[in-house]
Design a protein around this motif. Structure first.
Motif, PDB file in Angstrom:
ATOM      1  N   UNK A   1       5.068  44.929  12.008  1.00  0.00           N
ATOM      2  CA  UNK A   1       6.081  44.544  12.962  1.00  0.00           C
ATOM      3  C   UNK A   1       7.470  44.649  12.339  1.00  0.00           C
ATOM      4  N   UNK A   2       7.610  44.155  11.107  1.00  0.00           N
ATOM      5  CA  UNK A   2       8.921  44.201  10.455  1.00  0.00           C
ATOM      6  C   UNK A   2       9.391  45.639  10.262  1.00  0.00           C
ATOM      7  N   UNK A   3       8.457  46.510   9.908  1.00  0.00           N
ATOM      8  CA  UNK A   3       8.809  47.923   9.721  1.00  0.00           C
ATOM      9  C   UNK A   3       9.346  48.521  11.017  1.00  0.00           C
ATOM     10  N   UNK A   4       8.662  48.306  12.121  1.00  0.00           N
ATOM     11  CA  UNK A   4       9.066  48.879  13.402  1.00  0.00           C
ATOM     12  C   UNK A   4      10.420  48.330  13.839  1.00  0.00           C
ATOM     13  N   UNK A   5      10.627  47.028  13.698  1.00  0.00           N
ATOM     14  CA  UNK A   5      11.908  46.438  14.086  1.00  0.00           C
ATOM     15  C   UNK A   5      13.041  47.022  13.246  1.00  0.00           C
ATOM     16  N   UNK A   6      12.836  47.080  11.950  1.00  0.00           N
ATOM     17  CA  UNK A   6      13.882  47.599  11.060  1.00  0.00           C
ATOM     18  C   UNK A   6      14.181  49.065  11.352  1.00  0.00           C
ATOM     19  N   UNK A   7      13.158  49.873  11.526  1.00  0.00           N
ATOM     20  CA  UNK A   7      13.361  51.302  11.740  1.00  0.00           C
ATOM     21  C   UNK A   7      13.787  51.622  13.171  1.00  0.00           C
ATOM     22  N   UNK A   8      13.619  50.701  14.081  1.00  0.00           N
ATOM     23  CA  UNK A   8      14.111  50.897  15.447  1.00  0.00           C
ATOM     24  C   UNK A   8      15.592  50.570  15.559  1.00  0.00           C
ATOM     25  N   UNK A   9      16.143  49.993  14.522  1.00  0.00           N
ATOM     26  CA  UNK A   9      17.569  49.653  14.464  1.00  0.00           C
ATOM     27  C   UNK A   9      18.190  50.357  13.263  1.00  0.00           C
ATOM     28  N   UNK A  10      18.476  51.666  13.384  1.00  0.00           N
ATOM     29  CA  UNK A  10      18.923  52.443  12.231  1.00  0.00           C
ATOM     30  C   UNK A  10      20.206  51.914  11.598  1.00  0.00           C
ATOM     31  N   UNK A  17      17.215  55.342   3.218  1.00  0.00           N
ATOM     32  CA  UNK A  17      15.914  55.232   3.865  1.00  0.00           C
ATOM     33  C   UNK A  17      15.939  55.994   5.188  1.00  0.00           C
ATOM     34  N   UNK A  18      15.123  57.047   5.314  1.00  0.00           N
ATOM     35  CA  UNK A  18      15.079  57.772   6.585  1.00  0.00           C
ATOM     36  C   UNK A  18      14.416  56.925   7.673  1.00  0.00           C
ATOM     37  N   UNK A  19      14.844  57.116   8.889  1.00  0.00           N
ATOM     38  CA  UNK A  19      14.297  56.356  10.013  1.00  0.00           C
ATOM     39  C   UNK A  19      12.896  56.854  10.353  1.00  0.00           C
ATOM     40  N   UNK A  20      11.938  55.936  10.374  1.00  0.00           N
ATOM     41  CA  UNK A  20      10.537  56.244  10.693  1.00  0.00           C
ATOM     42  C   UNK A  20       9.994  55.133  11.569  1.00  0.00           C
ATOM     43  N   UNK A  21      10.277  55.170  12.852  1.00  0.00           N
ATOM     44  CA  UNK A  21       9.891  54.045  13.717  1.00  0.00           C
ATOM     45  C   UNK A  21       8.605  54.327  14.488  1.00  0.00           C
ATOM     46  N   UNK A  22       7.547  54.668  13.739  1.00  0.00           N
ATOM     47  CA  UNK A  22       6.235  54.847  14.352  1.00  0.00           C
ATOM     48  C   UNK A  22       5.156  54.510  13.316  1.00  0.00           C
ATOM     49  N   UNK A  23       3.922  54.538  13.746  1.00  0.00           N
ATOM     50  CA  UNK A  23       2.826  54.170  12.852  1.00  0.00           C
ATOM     51  C   UNK A  23       2.716  55.124  11.661  1.00  0.00           C
ATOM     52  N   UNK A  24       2.893  56.392  11.916  1.00  0.00           N
ATOM     53  CA  UNK A  24       2.807  57.363  10.825  1.00  0.00           C
ATOM     54  C   UNK A  24       3.871  57.082   9.767  1.00  0.00           C
ATOM     55  N   UNK A  25       5.080  56.764  10.228  1.00  0.00           N
ATOM     56  CA  UNK A  25       6.151  56.436   9.290  1.00  0.00           C
ATOM     57  C   UNK A  25       5.817  55.214   8.461  1.00  0.00           C
ATOM     58  N   UNK A  26       5.213  54.207   9.106  1.00  0.00           N
ATOM     59  CA  UNK A  26       4.805  53.001   8.392  1.00  0.00           C
ATOM     60  C   UNK A  26       3.773  53.335   7.318  1.00  0.00           C
ATOM     61  N   UNK A  27       2.771  54.139   7.684  1.00  0.00           N
ATOM     62  CA  UNK A  27       1.736  54.513   6.713  1.00  0.00           C
ATOM     63  C   UNK A  27       2.329  55.312   5.554  1.00  0.00           C
TER      64      UNK A  27
END
Length: 107
Positions: A1-10, A17-27
């Motif tokens: 959840x923290x990853x998605x919130x952070x990467x959804x707010x570039x 840190x490149x923006x990766x707001x999806x599951x693949x980016x998290x992995x």
């Protein structure tokens, strides 16, 4: 959840840190960070002129299905990173998979 919130707010991400707001980016972030951590391990397996393989196993409790498919994705991604340097090898072994029954089914 923290990853998605952070990467959804570039605007909150550092420039490095490149923006990766999806599951693949998290992995990818998780696996690359884990690989970087493993590379810091002291490589003390050399004995004379030969190297001995030190195989370590991490058991991951997948809560009877909740985490099992994700651990499989992580294992695949880590295999692509080729972390096996011939010495510090880590095997991730999931337990309590989706076919092992319902969680806490025994009284």
């Amino acid at each position: 959840l923290h990853h998605i919130v952070m990467h959804s707010n570039p605007n909150l991400l550092p420039n490095l840190i490149p923006q990766r707001c999806n599951e693949r980016g998290y992995l990818e972030v998780l696996c690359h960070s884990y690989a970087a951590l493993l590379r810091t391990a002291v490589n003390d397996c050399a004995v004379g002129e030969r190297k001995e393989r030190r195989k370590r196993t991490i058991l991951v409790d997948c809560a009877c299905g909740v985490g099992y498919p994700k651990i499989q994705l992580i294992r695949q991604h880590l295999q692509l990173l080729r972390l096996d340097d011939g010495c510090n090898v880590v095997n991730i072994h999931p337990i309590n998979g989706s076919e092992d029954g319902p969680l806490n089914d025994r009284r």
